[in-house]
Design an enzyme around this catalytic site. Structure first.
Site, PDB file in Angstrom:
ATOM      1  N   ARG A 103       0.891  -1.179   0.000  1.00 54.99           N
ATOM      2  CA  ARG A 103       0.000   0.000   0.000  1.00 54.99           C
ATOM      3  C   ARG A 103       0.914   1.210   0.000  1.00 54.99           C
ATOM      4  O   ARG A 103       1.721   1.386   0.926  1.00 54.99           O
ATOM      5  CB  ARG A 103      -0.909   0.012   1.224  1.00 54.99           C
ATOM      6  CG  ARG A 103      -1.568   1.364   1.437  1.00 54.99           C
ATOM      7  CD  ARG A 103      -2.661   1.362   2.454  1.00 54.99           C
ATOM      8  NE  ARG A 103      -3.840   0.677   1.933  1.00 54.99           N
ATOM      9  CZ  ARG A 103      -5.058   0.800   2.458  1.00 54.99           C
ATOM     10  NH1 ARG A 103      -5.269   1.586   3.508  1.00 54.99           N
ATOM     11  NH2 ARG A 103      -6.083   0.161   1.933  1.00 54.99           N
ATOM     12  N   HIS A 130      -7.407   0.751  -6.317  1.00 50.73           N
ATOM     13  CA  HIS A 130      -7.579  -0.112  -5.129  1.00 50.73           C
ATOM     14  C   HIS A 130      -8.308  -1.394  -5.566  1.00 50.73           C
ATOM     15  O   HIS A 130      -9.453  -1.639  -5.205  1.00 50.73           O
ATOM     16  CB  HIS A 130      -8.394   0.652  -4.086  1.00 50.73           C
ATOM     17  CG  HIS A 130      -8.342   0.069  -2.705  1.00 50.73           C
ATOM     18  ND1 HIS A 130      -7.560  -1.017  -2.357  1.00 50.73           N
ATOM     19  CD2 HIS A 130      -8.998   0.439  -1.563  1.00 50.73           C
ATOM     20  CE1 HIS A 130      -7.740  -1.286  -1.070  1.00 50.73           C
ATOM     21  NE2 HIS A 130      -8.600  -0.431  -0.567  1.00 50.73           N
ATOM     22  N   GLN A 133     -10.131  -3.944  -3.124  1.00 50.34           N
ATOM     23  CA  GLN A 133     -11.413  -3.456  -2.624  1.00 50.34           C
ATOM     24  C   GLN A 133     -12.542  -3.805  -3.587  1.00 50.34           C
ATOM     25  O   GLN A 133     -13.617  -4.264  -3.187  1.00 50.34           O
ATOM     26  CB  GLN A 133     -11.333  -1.924  -2.456  1.00 50.34           C
ATOM     27  CG  GLN A 133     -12.628  -1.301  -1.965  1.00 50.34           C
ATOM     28  CD  GLN A 133     -12.938  -1.702  -0.536  1.00 50.34           C
ATOM     29  OE1 GLN A 133     -12.111  -1.567   0.331  1.00 50.34           O
ATOM     30  NE2 GLN A 133     -14.148  -2.210  -0.299  1.00 50.34           N
ATOM     31  N   ASP A 221     -17.327   7.315  -1.112  1.00 49.85           N
ATOM     32  CA  ASP A 221     -16.037   7.151  -0.428  1.00 49.85           C
ATOM     33  C   ASP A 221     -15.684   8.512   0.156  1.00 49.85           C
ATOM     34  O   ASP A 221     -16.326   9.528  -0.168  1.00 49.85           O
ATOM     35  CB  ASP A 221     -14.966   6.669  -1.439  1.00 49.85           C
ATOM     36  CG  ASP A 221     -13.610   6.359  -0.792  1.00 49.85           C
ATOM     37  OD1 ASP A 221     -13.556   6.216   0.454  1.00 49.85           O
ATOM     38  OD2 ASP A 221     -12.605   6.292  -1.523  1.00 49.85           O
ATOM     39  N   CYS A 261     -16.298   1.756   0.855  1.00 54.61           N
ATOM     40  CA  CYS A 261     -15.137   0.907   1.182  1.00 54.61           C
ATOM     41  C   CYS A 261     -14.701   1.058   2.631  1.00 54.61           C
ATOM     42  O   CYS A 261     -14.009   0.182   3.162  1.00 54.61           O
ATOM     43  CB  CYS A 261     -13.978   1.224   0.235  1.00 54.61           C
ATOM     44  SG  CYS A 261     -13.301   2.888   0.438  1.00 54.61           S
ATOM     45  N   ARG A 289     -13.558  -8.404   2.089  1.00 56.21           N
ATOM     46  CA  ARG A 289     -12.133  -8.154   1.848  1.00 56.21           C
ATOM     47  C   ARG A 289     -11.325  -9.403   2.198  1.00 56.21           C
ATOM     48  O   ARG A 289     -10.375  -9.777   1.517  1.00 56.21           O
ATOM     49  CB  ARG A 289     -11.633  -6.969   2.696  1.00 56.21           C
ATOM     50  CG  ARG A 289     -12.242  -5.623   2.360  1.00 56.21           C
ATOM     51  CD  ARG A 289     -11.857  -5.149   0.980  1.00 56.21           C
ATOM     52  NE  ARG A 289     -10.417  -5.060   0.809  1.00 56.21           N
ATOM     53  CZ  ARG A 289      -9.646  -4.056   1.240  1.00 56.21           C
ATOM     54  NH1 ARG A 289     -10.187  -3.023   1.851  1.00 56.21           N
ATOM     55  NH2 ARG A 289      -8.337  -4.045   1.031  1.00 56.21           N
TER      56      ARG A 289
HETATM   57  N1   CP Z   1     -11.137   0.037   2.604  1.00 56.45           N
HETATM   58  C1   CP Z   1      -9.864  -0.027   3.024  1.00 56.45           C
HETATM   59  O1   CP Z   1      -8.938  -0.274   2.251  1.00 56.45           O
HETATM   60  O2   CP Z   1      -9.718   0.162   4.359  1.00 56.45           O
HETATM   61  P1   CP Z   1      -8.338   0.370   5.151  1.00 56.45           P
HETATM   62  O3   CP Z   1      -7.783   1.714   4.724  1.00 56.45           O
HETATM   63  O4   CP Z   1      -8.733   0.339   6.581  1.00 56.45           O
HETATM   64  O5   CP Z   1      -7.400  -0.730   4.772  1.00 56.45           O
HETATM   65  N1  NVA Z   2      -9.934   6.744  -1.339  1.00 61.73           N
HETATM   66  C1  NVA Z   2      -9.486   6.389  -0.011  1.00 61.73           C
HETATM   67  C2  NVA Z   2      -9.692   4.927   0.217  1.00 61.73           C
HETATM   68  C3  NVA Z   2      -9.327   4.440   1.591  1.00 61.73           C
HETATM   69  C4  NVA Z   2      -9.482   2.960   1.735  1.00 61.73           C
HETATM   70  C5  NVA Z   2      -8.043   6.781   0.186  1.00 61.73           C
HETATM   71  O1  NVA Z   2      -7.240   6.572  -0.735  1.00 61.73           O
HETATM   72  O2  NVA Z   2      -7.706   7.322   1.241  1.00 61.73           O
END
Ligand code: CP
Ligand code: NVA
Length: 304
Positions: A103, A130, A133, A221, A261, A289
């Protein structure tokens, strides 16, 4: 060297592969046949250069349920965070582990890691996408409403990384994807052009009410993604008309579901009555997930 099965983005996968991963996710969730330990003796390294709750815990628990081992590296305690290149990091981690999940902010870092790794690399979120997700999201949609092909999914708010992966999935799995964003925060034109070239049905709106009309699923989101905090005030202002509330949900199909998400910013992109209401499927979405990523990991290592 054999072709590595990286899980980088949904647009890189063919429909049959996406379907096989989703089928396996359902097996892991619902069937006795999914209770074995096919990844016994295997190790995944999880690199987090951004915060996480769901991704971290679902990958970690998922790998343990599959019989494997997990090593977690955060930006603070890895040399990647101090400037070691993704290429060198990839070469080294490939000598210890069987898979790498990352990530991170820059999508290029993910691609560099995949280029130089000799083990599969999984995208656990970048600034651009992502995909894990959205595998869970498709699984969730289909559990609640059946096959997604031909259905209409409407994204309301910021056209961000999660929206990009929805668009990829829409094109690959043949459903309509609508996106309602303020004109000032236009959705990535390259993605819209790609969808058109691929024959997908992707429609852009600035009016959220028009975008949700007749849709089967409304998705929201955060308005301020990780890395966008400097623009918080501006975004809250621009996105205020794009809140998913009871009034907006009333414009969708009467049995439309609501997805997010998470983490949610209640009172910003969504109201409590919607996210806690009967149309919301967010807890199943979060649970999936776990199942979807187990299937992604198994696919990466060719055991499913
Ligand atoms: N939706 C998601 O990726 O959550 P986190 O940021 O908690 O991993
Ligand atoms: N769009 C958000 C998703 C978090 C899971 C971000 O990138 O922060």
């Amino acid at each position: 060297m054999r072709d590595l099965r990286h899980f980088l983005d949904i647009d890189r996968l063919d429909k049959a592969t996406i379907r096989s991963i989703l089928d396996q996710a359902a097996v892991y969730k619902n069937s006795k046949a999914g209770k074995g330990e096919p990844l016994k003796g295997k190790t995944i390294v999880l690199i987090f250069e951004k915060p996480s709750t769901r991704t971290r815990v679902s990958f970690e628990v998922g790998m343990m349920q599959l019989g494997g081992n997990v090593v977690v590296l955060s930006e603070r305690d890895s040399q990647l965070g101090r400037g070691e290149t993704p290429a060198d990091t990839a070469r080294v981690l490939s000598r210890y582990a069987d898979m790498i999940m990352i990530r991170t902010d820059s999508h290029q870092k993910l691609l560099d890691l995949a280029k130089f790794a000799t083990v599969p690399v999984i995208n656990g979120l970048t600034d651009d996408s992502h995909p894990c997700q959205i595998m869970a999201d498709i699984q969730t949609f289909e559990e609640h409403r059946g096959g997604i092909e031909g259905k209409i999914v409407t994204w309301v708010g910021d056209g961000n990384n999660v929206a990009a992966s929805w668009l990829h999935a829409a094109v690959k799995l043949n459903f309509e994807f609508r996106i309602a964003t303020p004109p000032e925060l236009k959705f990535d034109q390259n993605l819209l052009d790609w969808a058109e070239r691929e024959g997908g049905t992707v429609k852009s709106f600035t009016d959220a009410q028009k975008a949700v009309a007749g849709c089967h699923c409304v998705v929201a989101d955060t308005w301020v993604s990780m890395g966008d905090d400097g623009e918080r005030a501006k975004r809250l202002d621009l996105l205020a008309p794009y809140q998913v509330n009871a009034n907006l949900m009333a414009g969708a199909k009467s049995d439309a579901i609501f997805m997010h998400c998470l983490p949610a910013h209640r009172g910003e992109e969504v109201t409590d009555d919607v996210i806690d209401g009967p149309q919301s499927v967010i807890w199943d979405e979060a649970e999936n997930r776990l199942h979807a990523q187990k299937a992604v990991m198994a696919w990466c290592l060719g055991v499913a």
